[in-house]
Design an enzyme around this catalytic site. Sequence first.
Site, short mmCIF file in Angstrom:
data_model
loop_
_atom_site.label_atom_id
_atom_site.label_comp_id
_atom_site.label_asym_id
_atom_site.label_seq_id
_atom_site.Cartn_x
_atom_site.Cartn_y
_atom_site.Cartn_z
N THR A 1 -2.35 -4.46 -1.58
CA THR A 1 -3.54 -3.98 -0.89
C THR A 1 -3.12 -3.14 0.32
O THR A 1 -3.89 -2.32 0.81
CB THR A 1 -4.42 -5.15 -0.40
N LYS B 1 5.04 -5.22 4.90
CA LYS B 1 4.58 -6.20 3.92
C LYS B 1 5.51 -7.39 4.04
O LYS B 1 6.52 -7.31 4.75
CB LYS B 1 4.63 -5.62 2.51
N ARG B 2 5.23 -8.51 3.37
CA ARG B 2 6.16 -9.62 3.40
C ARG B 2 7.52 -9.17 2.87
O ARG B 2 7.59 -8.28 2.01
CB ARG B 2 5.61 -10.79 2.57
N LYS C 1 -4.72 0.41 2.15
CA LYS C 1 -4.99 0.65 3.57
C LYS C 1 -4.36 1.96 4.02
O LYS C 1 -4.96 2.74 4.76
CB LYS C 1 -4.43 -0.50 4.42
N HIS D 1 -2.57 -14.18 -9.38
CA HIS D 1 -2.04 -13.24 -8.40
C HIS D 1 -0.58 -12.89 -8.56
O HIS D 1 -0.04 -12.13 -7.76
CB HIS D 1 -2.23 -13.78 -6.98
N LYS E 1 9.87 -6.57 -3.61
CA LYS E 1 9.23 -5.45 -2.91
C LYS E 1 10.25 -4.38 -2.49
O LYS E 1 9.88 -3.29 -2.06
CB LYS E 1 8.47 -5.98 -1.68
C1 LIG Z 1 -2.63 -5.93 3.80
C2 LIG Z 1 -1.66 -6.88 4.37
C3 LIG Z 1 -0.64 -7.42 3.57
C4 LIG Z 1 -0.46 -7.05 2.12
O1 LIG Z 1 0.45 -5.98 2.02
P1 LIG Z 1 1.11 -5.57 0.63
O2 LIG Z 1 1.83 -4.31 0.93
O3 LIG Z 1 0.00 -5.37 -0.34
O4 LIG Z 1 2.02 -6.67 0.24
C5 LIG Z 1 0.25 -8.30 4.16
N1 LIG Z 1 0.17 -8.63 5.46
C6 LIG Z 1 -0.79 -8.14 6.25
C7 LIG Z 1 -0.82 -8.52 7.69
C8 LIG Z 1 -1.74 -7.24 5.74
O5 LIG Z 1 -2.71 -6.76 6.54
#
Ligand SMILES: *Cc1c(COP(=O)(O)O)cnc(C)c1O
Length: 808
Positions: A651, A543-544, A655, A355, A549
Amino acid sequence: MTAFTTKELEDALTAKLMVNFGKTAEEAGDAEMLRACALVLRDAMALRSVETRKETRREKKKKVHYLSLEFLMGRSLQKNAYNLGVLPQMKEALEHLGFQAGDIFELEPDAGLGNGGLGRLAACYLDSLSTLEIPAAGYSICYDLGIFKQKIVEGQQVELPDSWKGIGSAWLLPKPEEAQQIRFGGTLREFWDDGHLHIVQEGGTTVLAIPCDMEIAGYNTRHTNTLRLWDAKSPKPVDMSLYSKGEYFKATEDEAMAEVIAKVLYPEDNHIEGKSLRLKQQYFFVSATVQSIAEKHLAEFGTLVNFHEKNVLQINDTHPALVIPELMRILIDDAGMEWDQAWFITTHSVAYTNHTVLAEALEKWPQDLFQQILPRIWQITVEIARRWQETCENFFHDMEKVRDTAVIWDGVVRMANLCIAGGMSVNGVSALHSEILKKDVFKNACAMEPQKFTNVTNGIDHRRWLAEINPRLHSLVCDLTGGERYLMEPEALKQLDDYAADREVLIRLADIKRKNKEDFAAYAKKQQGVFLNPDAIFDVQVKRLHEYKRQLLNVLHIIALYQRLQDDPAAITQPHTFLFGAKAAPGYAVAKRIIHLINSLADQIDHDPICEDKLQVAFLENYRVSLAERLMPASEVSQQISTAGKEASGTGNMKFMMNGALTVGTLDGANVEMHDVLGDENMFLFGLRSDEAAAVRREGYVSQRLYNRDPVLHRVLDALKTGFRDGVNYEDLYQRLLFGDRGGPADEYLLLADFQAYCDAEKRMAQTYADPAKWNEMSLHNIARSGIFAADRAVRQYADNIWHVPHR
Ligand SMILES: *Cc1c(COP(=O)(O)O)cnc(C)c1O
């Protein structure tokens, strides 16, 4: 397929309330009703789960075991009701009994047993595994405390414990009869008996692993799998002699020692701190899992010789890598097999998903710690490492490459190499990421066994991330693509492309987004007291918080916009709202500074009348699954701006796309594949490509040159140094970008190199927004082409190419 009629549900809920709380519906509160709902659905799912297991056994089907230290499940009530086909009935029954369904759903705490993308992926895959009727189980730890709750106090992150089990445990079915014993420490005793060398571990401590099962119902099927969460308990009863001597604490010491293992999720995303408790967690959950799988296999087949024909163990990153030596231990020590046979079975049972390529996230354990906590596993790992190294030496005849592929080197155990040596498959999670694994990170191992290396691009549960959370868009999709067909066949979304020139459809799409924005604005007002202007562009990065990022790049651009507005109050005509949501690992100081910076900037802009109805920044507290579910339908711009080559897949990007947001992004992770289907014309691409970023670094990147050359950038960075009206300055971040600190390189993630291109991309985006017809057409194309990012597609690829199991 319906599990209940409304009347049956009402009766079941009334009965549950009576049995569990001794109350009637009139007497019960929301929390009690929520528990009753969970218990009623759990009963229905437990029944289906038994049927599924029966059939799996009767037909001797192969089973998939998905091991992950994280499952970021979020809420389950609406999801389970949806998959059981009783969501309308549930809502109706609740209303009949005098409750607001929305209030009940909102009361459920997120099961936050994960950090971010990796954990959410595991949760999405569970849904697909059940829906596609694959006999499967997930395995993890039943953490008492999930990912911390984030509060923002005076602009800074404060972490609060997340005790989700008070209500969340209603989904769990403890099965103490199926407990396993896990051994730590002690010494090894070897003896010969019956021509065999026996090794037993003596002394040390034993911890009991108690399974708590959470049922995972599939959509449009009775097939139900389970997520098995292991809780930790001491096997020793409280020492009464100590207790009666008044030494209360000492008497319960063993219990406390054991239970600490399942106490809390490590809150680090893409970062490993080699703490001994973390290694104990890993072995605890791996050993319990492998023992329980082996026990069931043995009960069913009377032998472990065919274990690999009936079981596959997919490991989500290297965190469960100890399955390899643990399975070897069970096959050799418990089943009495010779090494070669055990190795054949192991290397035909385990598959590894990588990952990350970030160095600080690649797991390495010091030999001393490993040996002390897991003496027998250490012995087996040494033998695996020795044999693997011999194979590598014979293949390469090159010490440099042997060192690179070694499982143990310089007193360190390298878990990724252990997975490559002991696994039958190694996959990355996007096309680009898998290429980087083959050509760079694992290039030597790949030269040896190229057939092991493959790709499965990540996916998301489109039933949750579209149908369930965005009912307005779901209706439009149904109207245009032949009803609910896309729920089982996400590729059907493609039909939306046919309406790209249909004015009425585009207006309906715009109207849906508008209403979703209003809903989200109302929610933000209620939750956080922040006013969001629904006329503004909702430009979102959630995101985190991690330097790779590049939330900081987003901030630099906003400061540039703000400065332009100060020079010319007419510079912005279209109101623009930047939304951030991100948790920082508690020990990650720079990430916490960036959160503070976002809040300082938000405050500055909020108090500057020039910005009114033009520019806004808001930090959304406590980003989590349930917040993402509200936000995605309302988002218009998706920020996916990681340094190319660093984001394995992402991911969140999927979304957003599925909910019609347009992406401003780099060619990184799955953005590359989004670009493949969308083309330049349907996203806002910018910045260095992954190979270019690598070249820039190789050729000696000097961020100061960009600072000296570009007056806009110069002024933006100076503003960091000067600080904001709250009296806080960010000279540390300024230093980090221009000079580096603590011996680290300046601007490691190339923010300054991409700054101008990023500003241009945001400008193109804003210009496109000014043309609603164009924007809505692009949005429609994004939704239409998001079908390939469904988790169903990803899980089918795992099933066909790695697991070799049949599916719907
Ligand atoms: C989908 C999701 C992530 C992943 O987000 P990335 O932009 O791909 O890092 C992180 N936290 C939550 C709560 C999510 O639903």
